[in-house]
Design a protein around this motif. Structure first.
Motif, mmCIF file in Angstrom:
data_model
loop_
_atom_site.group_PDB
_atom_site.id
_atom_site.type_symbol
_atom_site.label_atom_id
_atom_site.label_comp_id
_atom_site.label_asym_id
_atom_site.label_seq_id
_atom_site.Cartn_x
_atom_site.Cartn_y
_atom_site.Cartn_z
ATOM 1 N N GLU A 1 29.922 42.173 37.190
ATOM 2 C CA GLU A 1 31.083 41.705 37.724
ATOM 3 C C GLU A 1 31.253 40.237 37.610
ATOM 4 N N THR B 1 34.210 36.535 37.829
ATOM 5 C CA THR B 1 35.609 36.241 38.102
ATOM 6 C C THR B 1 35.514 34.565 37.534
ATOM 7 N N LEU C 1 39.713 36.695 30.162
ATOM 8 C CA LEU C 1 39.571 36.976 31.658
ATOM 9 C C LEU C 1 40.282 35.703 31.966
ATOM 10 N N GLN D 1 41.961 37.667 37.862
ATOM 11 C CA GLN D 1 41.407 38.937 37.558
ATOM 12 C C GLN D 1 39.721 39.085 37.734
ATOM 13 N N GLN D 2 39.591 40.368 37.880
ATOM 14 C CA GLN D 2 38.018 40.506 38.009
ATOM 15 C C GLN D 2 37.517 41.262 36.831
ATOM 16 N N TYR D 3 36.459 40.788 36.193
ATOM 17 C CA TYR D 3 35.730 41.536 35.056
ATOM 18 C C TYR D 3 34.943 42.315 35.661
ATOM 19 N N LYS D 4 34.803 43.727 35.458
ATOM 20 C CA LYS D 4 34.012 44.797 36.245
ATOM 21 C C LYS D 4 33.844 45.870 35.298
#
Length: 387
Positions: A199, A201, A369, A373-376
């Motif tokens: 994860e 941000t 990113l 937004q969230q990188y997940k």
């Protein structure tokens, strides 16, 4: 007479309990026979003012993972073979100091900010060019001079089976924009899986591509070549590269090439074929574009089987790509766990990822990113034995 009878029954009961305990002990010894984990004490150091340690995760099947917060590294992974002996399938070192001094900086590491290569160490966002440190010929590899493999992460173990690692990569660290808050969670599941959840941000538009760089040998680390392992990759396309391993810009079909692993094939069967791509990578060091899954959930990306142990590793991921690296740059320069050497092609990597150089390749899936937004993303390495 009654007293003698009661005494005899008591002795029988005690004998039964002892026999049962011995049987349980023998079963436990058999289940834990074989490879052992490194010493936790050998991982207690201070690097960059922060304490390092070794964290042990396990499930009820005796599968165990050893992870250090120095580089978020997978140090050892013990899984059972066909005889239920534990095999360490991950190449690593006996101490944190050996990791720090290694000529191979990526053993077991969490890779970031950007896994794989960025051409000429440059990319552009919203018209602004960013310049990175070039640590792989003319290109940037795995984050730059001091990527995530060289930092000490904050660690919190959750029960027996999960470890949460966190790190704040500050704005312009290694040339990347934005304060990037990263969380990586390792979990050993009841189904003999190593699950890795990523994860992140950011407070400024940036690029992110996280992965894990474990070196695997399913016959056991230090057991010799991986060329007789069989490999299946769920990909009709792969990414051709130039002589510096930067993508040429368009993925090509694997059919009728040494890159066709759509049926299980020995890793070494075609590795020395007369093929320009194999010459560029000195063997396999290429991204595969995974076939899109037909349903929801994780995509089955690859399966590898050890030829001596019959241990099977299935790789599942949410990522669009998989980097297959066959250990072509291993040069026997490092002494690994148990006293062996990291010899040529004695380990392989299957790194779940977005494609190399995506910030400079408009046709590739985006790695941008943005704030809010969230990188997940999640990847799973599942272990079993061939029936």
């Amino acid at each position: 007479m009654k007293q003698h009878k009661n005494k005899f029954i008591l002795l029988l009961s005690m004998a039964a309990v002892i026999a049962c305990n011995n049987a349980e002990k023998q079963t436990e010894e058999k289940q834990t026979a074989g490879a052992k984990l490194p010493s936790v004490e050998a991982y207690k150091q201070t690097i960059d003012g922060k304490a390092t340690s070794l964290y042990i995760l396990k499930n009820k099947n005796n599968m165990q993972a050893a992870i250090t917060n120095y580089g978020g590294r997978l140090v050892s992974l013990l899984v059972p073979d066909t005889d239920n002996n534990m095999v360490d399938v991950v190449v690593g070192f006996d101490s944190v100091q050996q990791f720090k001094a290694s000529t191979e900086p990526y053993f077991g590491a969490t890779i970031g900010r950007y896994g794989n290569r960025i051409a000429k160490g440059k990319f552009t966002l919203d018209g602004k060019e960013y310049t990175l440190f070039t640590n792989n010929g003319p290109n940037t590899l795995h984050g730059g001079k001091k990527g995530f493999q060289d930092v000490v992460w904050d660690a919190q173990q959750v029960g027996d089976s999960s470890l949460v690692l966190t790190y704040l990569s500050k704005d312009m660290e290694e040339g990347y924009p934005g304060n990037l808050s990263v969380k990586v969670t390792y979990t050993v599941t009841a189904n003999n899986e190593l699950k890795i959840d990523y994860e992140a941000t950011t407070d400024k538009k940036t690029v992110v591509n996280l992965t894990n760089h474990a070196f695997y040998n399913l016959n056991g680390q230090g057991s010799g070549t991986i060329n007789k392992h069989t490999l299946w990759i769920n990909a009709d396309l792969y990414t051709p590269v130039d002589s510096t391993l930067i993508p040429l810009g368009k993925n090509q079909f694997v059919a009728n090439t040494p890159f066709d692993f759509r049926t299980p094939t020995a890793i070494g069967l075609r590795v020395d074929a007369d093929d320009v791509q194999l010459k560029n990578g000195k063997g396999y060091d290429h991204n595969f574009e995974l076939n899109k899954p037909t349903g929801a959930g994780l995509n089955h990306a690859a399966t590898v089987t050890g030829d001596k142990t019959n241990i099977v590793m299935d790789v599942f991921t949410q990522e669009p790509g998989l980097q297959f690296y066959g250990g072509n740059f291993m040069q026997s320069k490092n002494t690994i766990k148990g006293g062996g050497k990291d010899d040529f092609r004695t380990a392989f990597c299957l790194e779940t990822q977005h494609f190399p150089d995506s910030p400079n390749q408009p046709s590739f899936p985006s790695t941008v990113l943005e704030p809010g937004q969230q990188y997940k993303t999640s990847s799973v390495y599942k272990f079993s034995v061939k029936k």
